[in-house]
Design a protein around this motif. Structure first.
Motif, PDB file in Angstrom:
ATOM      1  N   ASP A  90      -2.567 -31.499 -11.296  1.00  0.00           N
ATOM      2  CA  ASP A  90      -2.732 -30.865 -12.603  1.00  0.00           C
ATOM      3  C   ASP A  90      -3.749 -31.594 -13.470  1.00  0.00           C
ATOM      4  O   ASP A  90      -3.755 -31.453 -14.688  1.00  0.00           O
ATOM      5  CB  ASP A  90      -1.386 -30.811 -13.334  1.00  0.00           C
ATOM      6  CG  ASP A  90      -0.397 -29.868 -12.662  1.00  0.00           C
ATOM      7  OD1 ASP A  90      -0.836 -28.774 -12.255  1.00  0.00           O
ATOM      8  OD2 ASP A  90       0.778 -30.219 -12.532  1.00  0.00           O
ATOM      9  N   GLY A  91      -4.602 -32.383 -12.838  1.00  0.00           N
ATOM     10  CA  GLY A  91      -5.665 -33.048 -13.577  1.00  0.00           C
ATOM     11  C   GLY A  91      -5.236 -34.291 -14.322  1.00  0.00           C
ATOM     12  O   GLY A  91      -5.939 -34.764 -15.212  1.00  0.00           O
ATOM     13  N   ALA A 126       2.776 -37.044 -20.411  1.00  0.00           N
ATOM     14  CA  ALA A 126       3.228 -36.307 -19.237  1.00  0.00           C
ATOM     15  C   ALA A 126       2.092 -36.073 -18.242  1.00  0.00           C
ATOM     16  O   ALA A 126       2.255 -36.298 -17.036  1.00  0.00           O
ATOM     17  CB  ALA A 126       3.834 -34.970 -19.663  1.00  0.00           C
ATOM     18  N   TYR A 127       0.944 -35.622 -18.735  1.00  0.00           N
ATOM     19  CA  TYR A 127      -0.171 -35.299 -17.845  1.00  0.00           C
ATOM     20  C   TYR A 127      -1.488 -35.914 -18.311  1.00  0.00           C
ATOM     21  O   TYR A 127      -2.557 -35.457 -17.924  1.00  0.00           O
ATOM     22  CB  TYR A 127      -0.343 -33.779 -17.758  1.00  0.00           C
ATOM     23  CG  TYR A 127       0.860 -33.069 -17.182  1.00  0.00           C
ATOM     24  CD1 TYR A 127       1.056 -33.012 -15.805  1.00  0.00           C
ATOM     25  CD2 TYR A 127       1.794 -32.468 -18.012  1.00  0.00           C
ATOM     26  CE1 TYR A 127       2.156 -32.369 -15.273  1.00  0.00           C
ATOM     27  CE2 TYR A 127       2.909 -31.818 -17.490  1.00  0.00           C
ATOM     28  CZ  TYR A 127       3.085 -31.778 -16.114  1.00  0.00           C
ATOM     29  OH  TYR A 127       4.182 -31.144 -15.590  1.00  0.00           O
ATOM     30  N   LYS A 156      -9.533 -43.621 -26.440  1.00  0.00           N
ATOM     31  CA  LYS A 156     -10.156 -43.036 -25.254  1.00  0.00           C
ATOM     32  C   LYS A 156      -9.054 -42.381 -24.446  1.00  0.00           C
ATOM     33  O   LYS A 156      -8.099 -43.038 -24.030  1.00  0.00           O
ATOM     34  CB  LYS A 156     -10.839 -44.127 -24.430  1.00  0.00           C
ATOM     35  CG  LYS A 156     -11.630 -43.613 -23.245  1.00  0.00           C
ATOM     36  CD  LYS A 156     -12.947 -43.003 -23.696  1.00  0.00           C
ATOM     37  CE  LYS A 156     -13.829 -42.655 -22.509  1.00  0.00           C
ATOM     38  NZ  LYS A 156     -15.107 -42.023 -22.945  1.00  0.00           N
ATOM     39  N   CYS A 157      -9.143 -41.054 -24.239  1.00  0.00           N
ATOM     40  CA  CYS A 157      -8.110 -40.324 -23.509  1.00  0.00           C
ATOM     41  C   CYS A 157      -8.708 -39.634 -22.285  1.00  0.00           C
ATOM     42  O   CYS A 157      -9.878 -39.252 -22.279  1.00  0.00           O
ATOM     43  CB  CYS A 157      -7.456 -39.278 -24.404  1.00  0.00           C
ATOM     44  SG  CYS A 157      -6.618 -39.954 -25.868  1.00  0.00           S
ATOM     45  N   TRP A 158      -7.886 -39.481 -21.244  1.00  0.00           N
ATOM     46  CA  TRP A 158      -8.335 -38.777 -20.053  1.00  0.00           C
ATOM     47  C   TRP A 158      -7.126 -38.123 -19.390  1.00  0.00           C
ATOM     48  O   TRP A 158      -5.979 -38.450 -19.676  1.00  0.00           O
ATOM     49  CB  TRP A 158      -9.062 -39.709 -19.088  1.00  0.00           C
ATOM     50  CG  TRP A 158      -8.218 -40.805 -18.494  1.00  0.00           C
ATOM     51  CD1 TRP A 158      -7.604 -40.826 -17.267  1.00  0.00           C
ATOM     52  CD2 TRP A 158      -7.916 -42.076 -19.093  1.00  0.00           C
ATOM     53  NE1 TRP A 158      -6.930 -42.005 -17.085  1.00  0.00           N
ATOM     54  CE2 TRP A 158      -7.120 -42.798 -18.181  1.00  0.00           C
ATOM     55  CE3 TRP A 158      -8.240 -42.667 -20.324  1.00  0.00           C
ATOM     56  CZ2 TRP A 158      -6.631 -44.079 -18.454  1.00  0.00           C
ATOM     57  CZ3 TRP A 158      -7.767 -43.939 -20.608  1.00  0.00           C
ATOM     58  CH2 TRP A 158      -6.973 -44.630 -19.666  1.00  0.00           C
ATOM     59  N   GLY A 159      -7.414 -37.139 -18.508  1.00  0.00           N
ATOM     60  CA  GLY A 159      -6.350 -36.400 -17.829  1.00  0.00           C
ATOM     61  C   GLY A 159      -6.426 -34.921 -18.141  1.00  0.00           C
ATOM     62  O   GLY A 159      -7.477 -34.385 -18.496  1.00  0.00           O
ATOM     63  N   ARG A 160      -5.303 -34.234 -18.032  1.00  0.00           N
ATOM     64  CA  ARG A 160      -5.248 -32.789 -18.255  1.00  0.00           C
ATOM     65  C   ARG A 160      -5.579 -32.462 -19.707  1.00  0.00           C
ATOM     66  O   ARG A 160      -5.125 -33.124 -20.623  1.00  0.00           O
ATOM     67  CB  ARG A 160      -3.850 -32.284 -17.903  1.00  0.00           C
ATOM     68  CG  ARG A 160      -3.698 -30.785 -17.951  1.00  0.00           C
ATOM     69  CD  ARG A 160      -2.353 -30.388 -17.368  1.00  0.00           C
ATOM     70  NE  ARG A 160      -2.085 -28.961 -17.515  1.00  0.00           N
ATOM     71  CZ  ARG A 160      -0.987 -28.362 -17.053  1.00  0.00           C
ATOM     72  NH1 ARG A 160      -0.081 -29.063 -16.409  1.00  0.00           N
ATOM     73  NH2 ARG A 160      -0.805 -27.075 -17.221  1.00  0.00           N
ATOM     74  N   ASP A 161      -6.363 -31.396 -19.891  1.00  0.00           N
ATOM     75  CA  ASP A 161      -6.877 -31.111 -21.235  1.00  0.00           C
ATOM     76  C   ASP A 161      -6.895 -29.614 -21.529  1.00  0.00           C
ATOM     77  O   ASP A 161      -7.904 -29.083 -21.969  1.00  0.00           O
ATOM     78  CB  ASP A 161      -8.284 -31.691 -21.390  1.00  0.00           C
ATOM     79  CG  ASP A 161      -8.780 -31.637 -22.830  1.00  0.00           C
ATOM     80  OD1 ASP A 161      -7.993 -31.953 -23.737  1.00  0.00           O
ATOM     81  OD2 ASP A 161      -9.946 -31.260 -23.049  1.00  0.00           O
ATOM     82  N   ASP A 162      -5.798 -28.906 -21.278  1.00  0.00           N
ATOM     83  CA  ASP A 162      -5.771 -27.489 -21.619  1.00  0.00           C
ATOM     84  C   ASP A 162      -4.908 -27.276 -22.859  1.00  0.00           C
ATOM     85  O   ASP A 162      -4.161 -28.154 -23.286  1.00  0.00           O
ATOM     86  CB  ASP A 162      -5.244 -26.642 -20.452  1.00  0.00           C
ATOM     87  CG  ASP A 162      -3.872 -27.088 -19.986  1.00  0.00           C
ATOM     88  OD1 ASP A 162      -2.927 -27.047 -20.790  1.00  0.00           O
ATOM     89  OD2 ASP A 162      -3.746 -27.483 -18.812  1.00  0.00           O
ATOM     90  N   SER A 163      -5.006 -26.089 -23.440  1.00  0.00           N
ATOM     91  CA  SER A 163      -4.323 -25.809 -24.699  1.00  0.00           C
ATOM     92  C   SER A 163      -2.811 -25.864 -24.560  1.00  0.00           C
ATOM     93  O   SER A 163      -2.098 -26.209 -25.509  1.00  0.00           O
ATOM     94  CB  SER A 163      -4.748 -24.436 -25.236  1.00  0.00           C
ATOM     95  OG  SER A 163      -4.478 -23.414 -24.285  1.00  0.00           O
ATOM     96  N   ASP A 164      -2.302 -25.544 -23.381  1.00  0.00           N
ATOM     97  CA  ASP A 164      -0.862 -25.594 -23.168  1.00  0.00           C
ATOM     98  C   ASP A 164      -0.330 -27.019 -23.292  1.00  0.00           C
ATOM     99  O   ASP A 164       0.847 -27.228 -23.578  1.00  0.00           O
ATOM    100  CB  ASP A 164      -0.498 -25.048 -21.787  1.00  0.00           C
ATOM    101  CG  ASP A 164      -0.707 -23.545 -21.688  1.00  0.00           C
ATOM    102  OD1 ASP A 164      -0.747 -22.897 -22.748  1.00  0.00           O
ATOM    103  OD2 ASP A 164      -0.838 -23.032 -20.567  1.00  0.00           O
ATOM    104  N   GLN A 165      -1.189 -27.994 -23.045  1.00  0.00           N
ATOM    105  CA  GLN A 165      -0.795 -29.396 -23.126  1.00  0.00           C
ATOM    106  C   GLN A 165      -1.324 -30.063 -24.393  1.00  0.00           C
ATOM    107  O   GLN A 165      -1.328 -31.288 -24.506  1.00  0.00           O
ATOM    108  CB  GLN A 165      -1.310 -30.152 -21.891  1.00  0.00           C
ATOM    109  CG  GLN A 165      -0.878 -29.551 -20.577  1.00  0.00           C
ATOM    110  CD  GLN A 165       0.622 -29.526 -20.417  1.00  0.00           C
ATOM    111  OE1 GLN A 165       1.303 -30.469 -20.794  1.00  0.00           O
ATOM    112  NE2 GLN A 165       1.154 -28.440 -19.872  1.00  0.00           N
TER     113      GLN A 165
END
Length: 206
Positions: free
Chosen positions: A141-142, A160-161, A174-183
């Protein structure tokens, strides 16, 4: 229902109240610092007197907990697993459900860590020598996409993701990982040009 209270003193007292048919209270003294962490279904702490980990809650979340001489300097609870940094060699140690993603068994061998955080089905850590991040576990999930390189980080916090940390040179996030609106689009909405004193992640927000 889990209620977790930490007393503000030279040592901390963690008290977990489990409400079911009967009410059970457990207490353990843990050391100050990154020595107490709540996962999804369990809690773990580091004892102040021995530096050994102790866990309570849903058993499979911390099963296969190493015993004996294991001593930790930091601990972090994930979805159904827990990880820590060993006090004797600064290497990572994880236990609980491994799943199909080597979330427990995939701990980098022979690598010294300064910080470590457990997510849903992945973990990230900061290398002791460079402050650069290293992650392992489920990446479907990225969760581990766009891992920063060539940047020294501190104050790692894992959701979580996704995960975030502060850049040592500027204190910016600095952030990285899943980046969709649902999250919550945590990565793309990270404030720019803001120096932070502390940073912490919830499941889907920072």
């Amino acid at each position: 229902r889990h209620n977790l209270a930490v007393a503000h003193a030279s040592v901390f007292v963690a008290r977990c109240v489990l409400t079911a048919a009967a009410q059970t209270t457990k207490a353990v003294v843990v050391a100050p610092g990154p020595a107490l962490s709540a996962g999804h279904y369990h809690n773990c702490g580091i004892r102040a007197d021995t530096q050994k980990p102790i866990c309570w809650g849903r058993n499979e979340s911390y099963s296969r907990l190493s015993s004996g001489a294991l001593m930790l300097k930091a601990i972090s609870g994930g979805s159904s697993h827990t990880c820590g940094i060993r006090a004797d060699n600064d290497e990572g140690e994880c236990w609980g459900q491994d799943g199909d993603y080597n979330i427990v068994s995939g701990v980098p061998a022979g690598v010294k860590l300064k910080e470590l955080g457990a997510g849903n089905w992945h973990n990230c850590a900061l290398l002791a020598d460079s402050g650069e991040p290293q992650c392992w576990g489920d990446s479907r999930d990225g969760q581990m996409s766009s891992i920063p390189t060539g940047v020294a980080l501190t104050h790692l916090t894992v959701g979580a993701y996704f995960q975030c940390a502060m850049q040592i040179d500027s204190a910016e996030a600095k952030c990285w990982g899943r980046d969709d609106s649902d999250q919550g689009a945590v990565v793309s909405s990270t404030p720019a040009g803001v120096a932070f004193a502390e940073i912490t992640a919830g499941g889907y927000h920072v």
